[in-house]
Motif scaffolding. Structure first.
Motif, mmCIF file in Angstrom:
data_model
loop_
_atom_site.group_PDB
_atom_site.id
_atom_site.type_symbol
_atom_site.label_atom_id
_atom_site.label_comp_id
_atom_site.label_asym_id
_atom_site.label_seq_id
_atom_site.Cartn_x
_atom_site.Cartn_y
_atom_site.Cartn_z
ATOM 1 N N GLN A 3 0.851 -1.194 0.000
ATOM 2 C CA GLN A 3 0.000 0.000 0.000
ATOM 3 C C GLN A 3 0.882 1.237 0.000
ATOM 4 O OE1 GLN A 3 -2.611 -0.661 3.406
ATOM 5 N NE2 GLN A 3 -4.200 -1.417 2.032
ATOM 6 N N LEU A 4 0.495 2.231 -0.793
ATOM 7 C CA LEU A 4 1.299 3.437 -0.972
ATOM 8 C C LEU A 4 0.482 4.665 -0.597
ATOM 9 C CD1 LEU A 4 2.740 2.504 -4.489
ATOM 10 C CD2 LEU A 4 3.857 2.201 -2.274
ATOM 11 N N VAL A 5 1.090 5.561 0.160
ATOM 12 C CA VAL A 5 0.406 6.789 0.575
ATOM 13 C C VAL A 5 1.330 7.973 0.314
ATOM 14 C CG1 VAL A 5 -0.666 8.048 2.460
ATOM 15 C CG2 VAL A 5 -0.892 5.551 2.337
ATOM 16 N N GLU A 6 0.893 8.856 -0.573
ATOM 17 C CA GLU A 6 1.672 10.050 -0.889
ATOM 18 C C GLU A 6 1.320 11.191 0.058
ATOM 19 O OE1 GLU A 6 0.468 8.266 -4.994
ATOM 20 O OE2 GLU A 6 -0.463 8.674 -3.044
ATOM 21 N N SER A 7 2.274 12.084 0.239
ATOM 22 C CA SER A 7 2.042 13.289 1.024
ATOM 23 C C SER A 7 3.006 14.367 0.546
ATOM 24 C CB SER A 7 2.228 13.033 2.517
ATOM 25 O OG SER A 7 3.552 12.616 2.780
ATOM 26 N N GLY A 8 2.746 15.602 0.968
ATOM 27 C CA GLY A 8 3.662 16.694 0.663
ATOM 28 C C GLY A 8 3.211 17.621 -0.445
ATOM 29 N N GLY A 9 2.085 17.314 -1.060
ATOM 30 C CA GLY A 9 1.591 18.195 -2.102
ATOM 31 C C GLY A 9 1.088 19.510 -1.529
ATOM 32 N N GLY A 10 0.798 20.442 -2.426
ATOM 33 C CA GLY A 10 0.289 21.723 -1.972
ATOM 34 C C GLY A 10 0.393 22.776 -3.050
ATOM 35 N N LEU A 11 0.262 24.022 -2.609
ATOM 36 C CA LEU A 11 0.321 25.169 -3.507
ATOM 37 C C LEU A 11 1.684 25.833 -3.374
ATOM 38 C CD1 LEU A 11 -1.125 27.221 -5.383
ATOM 39 C CD2 LEU A 11 -1.878 28.401 -3.302
ATOM 40 N N VAL A 12 2.324 26.094 -4.496
ATOM 41 C CA VAL A 12 3.649 26.712 -4.500
ATOM 42 C C VAL A 12 3.733 27.683 -5.673
ATOM 43 C CG1 VAL A 12 4.670 24.853 -5.885
ATOM 44 C CG2 VAL A 12 6.139 26.228 -4.371
ATOM 45 N N GLN A 13 4.547 28.700 -5.506
ATOM 46 C CA GLN A 13 4.722 29.670 -6.585
ATOM 47 C C GLN A 13 5.718 29.175 -7.621
ATOM 48 O OE1 GLN A 13 5.719 33.413 -4.661
ATOM 49 N NE2 GLN A 13 3.578 34.041 -4.754
ATOM 50 N N THR A 14 5.588 29.704 -8.802
ATOM 51 C CA THR A 14 6.526 29.388 -9.871
ATOM 52 C C THR A 14 7.960 29.625 -9.399
ATOM 53 O OG1 THR A 14 4.895 30.055 -11.526
ATOM 54 C CG2 THR A 14 7.178 29.929 -12.247
ATOM 55 N N GLY A 15 8.802 28.645 -9.685
ATOM 56 C CA GLY A 15 10.192 28.724 -9.264
ATOM 57 C C GLY A 15 10.459 28.120 -7.902
ATOM 58 N N GLY A 16 9.409 27.771 -7.188
ATOM 59 C CA GLY A 16 9.561 27.205 -5.859
ATOM 60 C C GLY A 16 9.849 25.723 -5.879
ATOM 61 N N SER A 17 9.865 25.144 -4.671
ATOM 62 C CA SER A 17 10.200 23.732 -4.505
ATOM 63 C C SER A 17 9.183 23.042 -3.608
ATOM 64 C CB SER A 17 11.592 23.588 -3.876
ATOM 65 O OG SER A 17 12.596 24.138 -4.694
ATOM 66 N N LEU A 18 9.046 21.760 -3.829
ATOM 67 C CA LEU A 18 8.251 20.893 -2.971
ATOM 68 C C LEU A 18 8.923 19.536 -2.918
ATOM 69 C CD1 LEU A 18 4.458 21.321 -3.914
ATOM 70 C CD2 LEU A 18 5.522 21.881 -1.729
ATOM 71 N N ARG A 19 8.731 18.830 -1.817
ATOM 72 C CA ARG A 19 9.185 17.446 -1.741
ATOM 73 C C ARG A 19 7.996 16.570 -1.412
ATOM 74 N NH1 ARG A 19 13.531 14.190 2.075
ATOM 75 N NH2 ARG A 19 11.875 14.423 3.630
ATOM 76 N N LEU A 20 7.738 15.648 -2.291
ATOM 77 C CA LEU A 20 6.691 14.662 -2.070
ATOM 78 C C LEU A 20 7.289 13.407 -1.442
ATOM 79 C CD1 LEU A 20 4.719 14.883 -5.436
ATOM 80 C CD2 LEU A 20 4.541 16.327 -3.404
ATOM 81 N N SER A 21 6.506 12.782 -0.597
ATOM 82 C CA SER A 21 6.900 11.518 0.017
ATOM 83 C C SER A 21 5.871 10.460 -0.329
ATOM 84 C CB SER A 21 6.995 11.653 1.537
ATOM 85 O OG SER A 21 7.957 12.609 1.910
ATOM 86 N N CYS A 22 6.329 9.248 -0.386
ATOM 87 C CA CYS A 22 5.446 8.104 -0.626
ATOM 88 C C CYS A 22 5.832 7.026 0.375
ATOM 89 C CB CYS A 22 5.593 7.613 -2.049
ATOM 90 S SG CYS A 22 4.685 6.096 -2.424
ATOM 91 N N ALA A 23 4.978 6.808 1.340
ATOM 92 C CA ALA A 23 5.227 5.811 2.372
ATOM 93 C C ALA A 23 4.578 4.497 1.969
ATOM 94 C CB ALA A 23 4.673 6.281 3.702
ATOM 95 N N ALA A 24 5.339 3.430 2.073
ATOM 96 C CA ALA A 24 4.859 2.122 1.649
ATOM 97 C C ALA A 24 4.736 1.180 2.827
ATOM 98 C CB ALA A 24 5.812 1.525 0.617
ATOM 99 N N SER A 25 3.734 0.342 2.768
ATOM 100 C CA SER A 25 3.604 -0.751 3.725
ATOM 101 C C SER A 25 3.860 -2.047 2.978
ATOM 102 C CB SER A 25 2.207 -0.767 4.346
ATOM 103 O OG SER A 25 1.237 -1.028 3.349
ATOM 104 N N GLY A 26 4.359 -3.036 3.673
ATOM 105 C CA GLY A 26 4.631 -4.296 3.000
ATOM 106 C C GLY A 26 6.112 -4.589 2.962
ATOM 107 N N ARG A 27 6.448 -5.833 3.153
ATOM 108 C CA ARG A 27 7.853 -6.197 3.268
ATOM 109 C C ARG A 27 8.591 -6.221 1.948
ATOM 110 N NH1 ARG A 27 7.909 -11.603 6.655
ATOM 111 N NH2 ARG A 27 6.265 -12.113 5.179
ATOM 112 N N THR A 28 7.859 -6.151 0.827
ATOM 113 C CA THR A 28 8.523 -6.263 -0.465
ATOM 114 C C THR A 28 8.972 -4.929 -1.037
ATOM 115 O OG1 THR A 28 6.408 -6.138 -1.650
ATOM 116 C CG2 THR A 28 7.216 -8.332 -1.036
ATOM 117 N N PHE A 29 8.689 -3.818 -0.342
ATOM 118 C CA PHE A 29 8.994 -2.496 -0.882
ATOM 119 C C PHE A 29 10.446 -2.386 -1.301
ATOM 120 C CE2 PHE A 29 8.916 1.976 -1.531
ATOM 121 C CZ PHE A 29 10.093 2.466 -1.002
#
Length: 121
Positions: A3-29
């Motif tokens: 199972q995968l759950v993303e986070s970190g999205g949002g509103l940002v201005q042109t030229g800015g930065s964001l970091r998205l994360s994806c947390a996984a469950s399960g031993r095979t990741f």
């Protein structure tokens, strides 16, 4: 099963930065190549990039190459998408995905629910 759950999205201005994360469950990741995709309103889903199971290989689409970086921490079962120099055309829902025959086929078995990234001028 992973199972995968993303986070970190949002509103940002042109030229800015964001970091998205994806947390996984399960031993095979830690054995899975993981990718990021995005889908803008009215457009088809687009491949952004992927990272191999051990982080040794990364590949990016031409539209994000040099601006986006994918990394992973297998100890934390997490994959990241660092996005710099964001442009309005980067506005989309971003999905992490992996498993199945990915990246041999651009059809991963497991998908997250997506996180919205909006870039405004």
């Amino acid at each position: 099963q992973v199972q995968l759950v993303e986070s970190g999205g949002g509103l940002v201005q042109t030229g800015g930065s964001l970091r998205l994360s994806c947390a996984a469950s399960g031993r095979t990741f830690s054995s899975l190549a993981m990718g990021w995709f995005r889908q803008a309103p009215g457009k088809e889903r687009e491949f952004v990039g992927y990272i191999s199971w051990n982080g040794g290989t990364t590949t990016y689409s031409n539209s994000v190459k040099g601006r986006f970086t994918i990394s992973r921490d297998n100890a934390k079962n997490t994959v990241y998408l660092q996005m710099n120099s964001l442009k309005r055309e980067d506005t989309a829902v971003y999905y992490c995905a992996g498993g199945g025959l990915f990246p041999a086929t651009m059809n991963p078995l497991y998908w997250g629910q997506g996180t919205q990234v909006t870039v405004s001028s």
